[in-house]
Design an enzyme around this catalytic site. Structure first.
Site: not given
Length: 322
Positions: A53, A285
């Site tokens: 990542y 979010q």
């Protein structure tokens, strides 16, 4: 926050696992630090990352944030995607696994991982070699438990069989993709998990954000996971999926819930899911997802309507998701 004790382990984890994939990419370190604080305040003790990542930045940022408060937290990472290995060295070779676990621990600033996943199958490295390397990492105290992600049921079963035969630590924990638009694991993976008591920490619960209903068919929103990300475009950016999102939105409205609420709680209360991997690139979010997390089960009519949407999708969606 509810918890689950993962079978074949002594790990008791929150049913929400926070995924740090956006750290070092869409999410900068100050924002990431606030996200971790929010997770801890909500009772989340389970954090997930991977060496692939953002070229290791996800692990590095997560390590900086968790420094000094690692005790009592469950930290997982993965190895198996290509990250610049030398020519002739495949990602799940013994050499690669043993080198990458040390690099991962250094970035995370910890002595051990609670869970270390094979991120995806490596068809160049013999599975027995990968399992032997993982077992070495466990014996060295660098890894507590092993797992697999993106494996087929037959591959995971083979890994369990080899591990039992050789006396290795078996990769019992699993991280498959699962959501209202991608239910292909119901055919073989979930029966396999039930037969062998394999826990499931599922990723992409909102289909990379498509189930938020914010995307439009013409072009991805800037800064989202679909923006210039071919893997996610291939996986979800199809007319049939947009039609399904419209249908699911109508189902959710009839039930008095948002489609995000319905998608997360369908996984939590109506499937074999042990934990849901929540990711976010922005604080609102995360707060929105946690507010509706574990709201409660859906009624039978809503579950049946979700099933009908899936039945209509089968055969017209990418093979990967069937």
């Amino acid at each position: 926050m509810q918890t689950r004790k993962l079978p074949h382990t002594d790990l008791t984890v929150s049913r929400a696992c926070f995924g740090a994939m956006t750290f070092g990419g869409q999410t900068d370190e100050p924002t990431a630090a606030r996200m971790i604080d929010i997770c801890l305040d909500h009772g989340i003790n389970f954090f997930d990352t991977a060496n692939a990542y953002n070229k290791g930045q996800s692990e590095a940022i997560l390590g900086n944030i968790l420094k000094g408060r690692r005790n009592g937290l469950i930290v997982a990472s993965k190895v198996g995607m290509k990250t610049g290995e030398p020519a002739g060295v495949s990602p799940l070779s013994c050499k690669s696994i043993l080198a990458n676990i040390d690099a991962t621990l250094a970035r995370l600033q910890t002595d051990y991982l609670d869970i270390y996943y094979f991120h995806m199958p490596d068809y160049e490295a013999p599975l027995e070699e990968s399992l032997e390397a993982m077992n070495q990492a466990v014996k060295a105290g660098k890894v507590r438990y092993a797992g697999t992600s993106n494996f087929a049921a037959w591959q995971a079963e083979q890994a369990l069989w080899i591990s039992e035969k050789k006396g290795y630590t078996a990769p019992f924990i699993s991280q498959p993709m699962y959501n209202l638009l991608a239910r292909g694991i119901e055919q073989e993976w979930i029966p396999f998990c039930k037969a062998f008591d394999v826990p499931m920490i599922v990723y992409n619960p909102l289909a990379g954000g498509l189930l938020t209903g914010k995307q439009n068919r013409e072009r991805p929103l800037a800064g989202t996971r679909f923006d210039a990300n071919q893997m996610y475009l291939d996986r979800y950016w199809h007319p049939a999926y947009f039609d399904a999102v419209d249908e699911l939105t109508a189902v959710a409205e009839k039930a008095g819930r948002s489609v995000i609420d319905m998608a997360l709680n369908w996984l939590l209360f109506h499937t074999a899911t042990d934990c849901v991997l929540l990711g976010a690139s922005k604080i609102p979010q995360l707060e929105q997802n946690l507010e509706i997390f574990e709201r409660g089960p859906l009624d039978a009519e809503t579950v049946a309507a979700c099933d009908r949407v899936w039945q209509n999708l089968r055969g017209v969606t990418p093979k990967y998701n069937r």
